[in-house]
Design a protein around this motif. Sequence first.
Motif, short mmCIF file in Angstrom:
data_model
loop_
_atom_site.label_atom_id
_atom_site.label_comp_id
_atom_site.label_asym_id
_atom_site.label_seq_id
_atom_site.Cartn_x
_atom_site.Cartn_y
_atom_site.Cartn_z
N PRO A 13 0.81 -1.23 0.00
CA PRO A 13 0.00 0.00 0.00
C PRO A 13 0.83 1.27 0.00
N ASN A 14 2.10 1.18 0.38
CA ASN A 14 2.92 2.39 0.41
C ASN A 14 3.29 2.88 -0.99
N THR A 15 3.43 1.95 -1.93
CA THR A 15 3.80 2.32 -3.30
C THR A 15 2.75 1.89 -4.33
N TRP A 16 1.65 1.32 -3.87
CA TRP A 16 0.57 0.87 -4.76
C TRP A 16 1.05 -0.22 -5.72
N THR A 17 2.08 -0.96 -5.30
CA THR A 17 2.70 -1.96 -6.16
C THR A 17 2.19 -3.35 -5.84
N VAL A 18 2.04 -4.17 -6.88
CA VAL A 18 1.71 -5.58 -6.71
C VAL A 18 2.88 -6.41 -7.22
N SER A 19 3.42 -7.25 -6.34
CA SER A 19 4.42 -8.25 -6.71
C SER A 19 3.73 -9.60 -6.81
N TYR A 20 4.35 -10.51 -7.53
CA TYR A 20 3.71 -11.81 -7.76
C TYR A 20 4.69 -12.96 -7.55
N VAL A 162 1.71 -7.53 -16.96
CA VAL A 162 1.91 -6.42 -17.88
C VAL A 162 2.70 -5.26 -17.29
N GLY A 163 3.20 -5.38 -16.07
CA GLY A 163 3.95 -4.28 -15.49
C GLY A 163 3.12 -3.02 -15.42
N ASP A 164 3.72 -1.89 -15.85
CA ASP A 164 3.02 -0.60 -15.80
C ASP A 164 2.36 -0.23 -17.12
N THR A 165 2.39 -1.11 -18.11
CA THR A 165 1.87 -0.76 -19.42
C THR A 165 0.38 -0.47 -19.37
N LEU A 166 -0.37 -1.31 -18.69
CA LEU A 166 -1.80 -1.12 -18.49
C LEU A 166 -2.10 -1.20 -16.99
N PHE A 167 -3.13 -0.45 -16.59
CA PHE A 167 -3.65 -0.55 -15.23
C PHE A 167 -5.05 -1.16 -15.30
N VAL A 204 -1.77 -6.64 -13.32
CA VAL A 204 -1.10 -5.34 -13.39
C VAL A 204 -0.13 -5.19 -12.23
N CYS A 205 0.83 -4.27 -12.39
CA CYS A 205 1.87 -4.07 -11.38
C CYS A 205 1.48 -3.02 -10.34
N HIS A 206 0.52 -2.17 -10.69
CA HIS A 206 0.08 -1.12 -9.76
C HIS A 206 -1.44 -0.99 -9.85
N ASP A 207 -2.03 -0.54 -8.75
CA ASP A 207 -3.41 -0.09 -8.80
C ASP A 207 -3.50 1.21 -8.02
N TYR A 208 -4.16 2.19 -8.63
CA TYR A 208 -4.42 3.48 -7.99
C TYR A 208 -5.94 3.63 -7.94
N PRO A 209 -6.61 2.92 -7.02
CA PRO A 209 -8.06 2.80 -7.11
C PRO A 209 -8.79 4.09 -6.78
N PRO A 210 -9.92 4.31 -7.43
CA PRO A 210 -10.79 5.40 -6.99
C PRO A 210 -11.32 5.11 -5.60
N ALA A 211 -11.87 6.12 -4.97
CA ALA A 211 -12.34 5.98 -3.58
C ALA A 211 -13.47 4.97 -3.44
N THR A 212 -14.09 4.60 -4.54
CA THR A 212 -15.25 3.72 -4.49
C THR A 212 -14.92 2.25 -4.41
N PRO A 215 -8.16 -1.84 -3.65
CA PRO A 215 -7.19 -2.19 -4.69
C PRO A 215 -7.47 -3.56 -5.30
N ARG A 216 -7.29 -3.63 -6.60
CA ARG A 216 -7.41 -4.89 -7.34
C ARG A 216 -6.29 -4.94 -8.37
N TRP A 217 -5.99 -6.14 -8.83
CA TRP A 217 -4.87 -6.25 -9.78
C TRP A 217 -5.07 -7.37 -10.80
N ARG A 218 -6.23 -7.95 -10.85
CA ARG A 218 -6.52 -9.03 -11.79
C ARG A 218 -7.70 -8.64 -12.65
N THR A 219 -7.50 -8.71 -13.97
CA THR A 219 -8.58 -8.43 -14.90
C THR A 219 -8.41 -9.38 -16.09
N THR A 220 -9.06 -9.11 -17.20
CA THR A 220 -8.91 -9.92 -18.41
C THR A 220 -8.75 -9.01 -19.62
#
Length: 300
Positions: A13-20, A162-167, A204-212, A215-220
Amino acid sequence: MATRTTTQGFFDPNTWTVSYVVWDHATERAAVIDPVLDYDFKSGHTSTASADRLLAYVREKGLQVDWILETHAHADHLSGARYVQAQVGGLIAIGENIRSVQATFKKLFNFERSFLPDGSQFDHLFKDGEVFRIGEVEATALLVPGHTPADMAYLVDGSVFVGDTLFMPDVGSARADFPGGDARQLYASMRRLLDLPPETTMYVCHDYPPATRQPRWRTTVAEQRAHNIHVRDGISEDAFVAMRTARDATLEVPTLILPSIQVNVRAGQLPPPDENGVAYLRIPLNALPVHQPSVAKAGN
């Protein structure tokens, strides 16, 4: 379709980063992707709590780490690759275009003469389309420049990292104003990823979620093509480039870009210590552009 691997994400949560950690069921061989080294900006101290959470999982599952994969030289967190390697082994790998990134930042930071911008700090440099294995599972390294010249994505067992290419679809795309970045290249790279089968899982490598939402990091791929706010189907290259260029002009410099880059182009190794035994990070004064802050996060 049954998968041959398991993927576990670790959100910082400090850097909004997801490691795997992604691992092969048959052999219990694993790859670690984009590990984080914690850094306290005020004190200059590094610590390993984020990486230790990931390592605890590796040990709990009895995994053998073959690869530590970097998607690029991150500007928003320090790499924990060297620390992870010291604990559990594995080859540290990145795309071969890291050489151009190293050359750029060697000049900016005036690194020591012994620092060579040849990628030798990493154990392996991937070429575009190179096939490798995680245990018995075939993986492919894909060059996806635009955010930086060296960005890579990793296709593994029906998933793509995908790293930072797509969020996430409601966050959009990465900035393209770092040295060597290019919005048109970024668009082409994103479309390359979106041309994968629609059922492909995207991490994705980062998530900057809206307040609603949390954080999530899995999509299709299908979700991205339908809903990504920056690059969904129907958004042209010219429209994306105009949006991305205008948006990037309002983004602040990432908080940790100066310490991060100095460590990350060295594959997670801290700079060599001076004669007093202390390692130092350099701050180039008046060298980076200053943008007016906006409501957007510095990463997107």
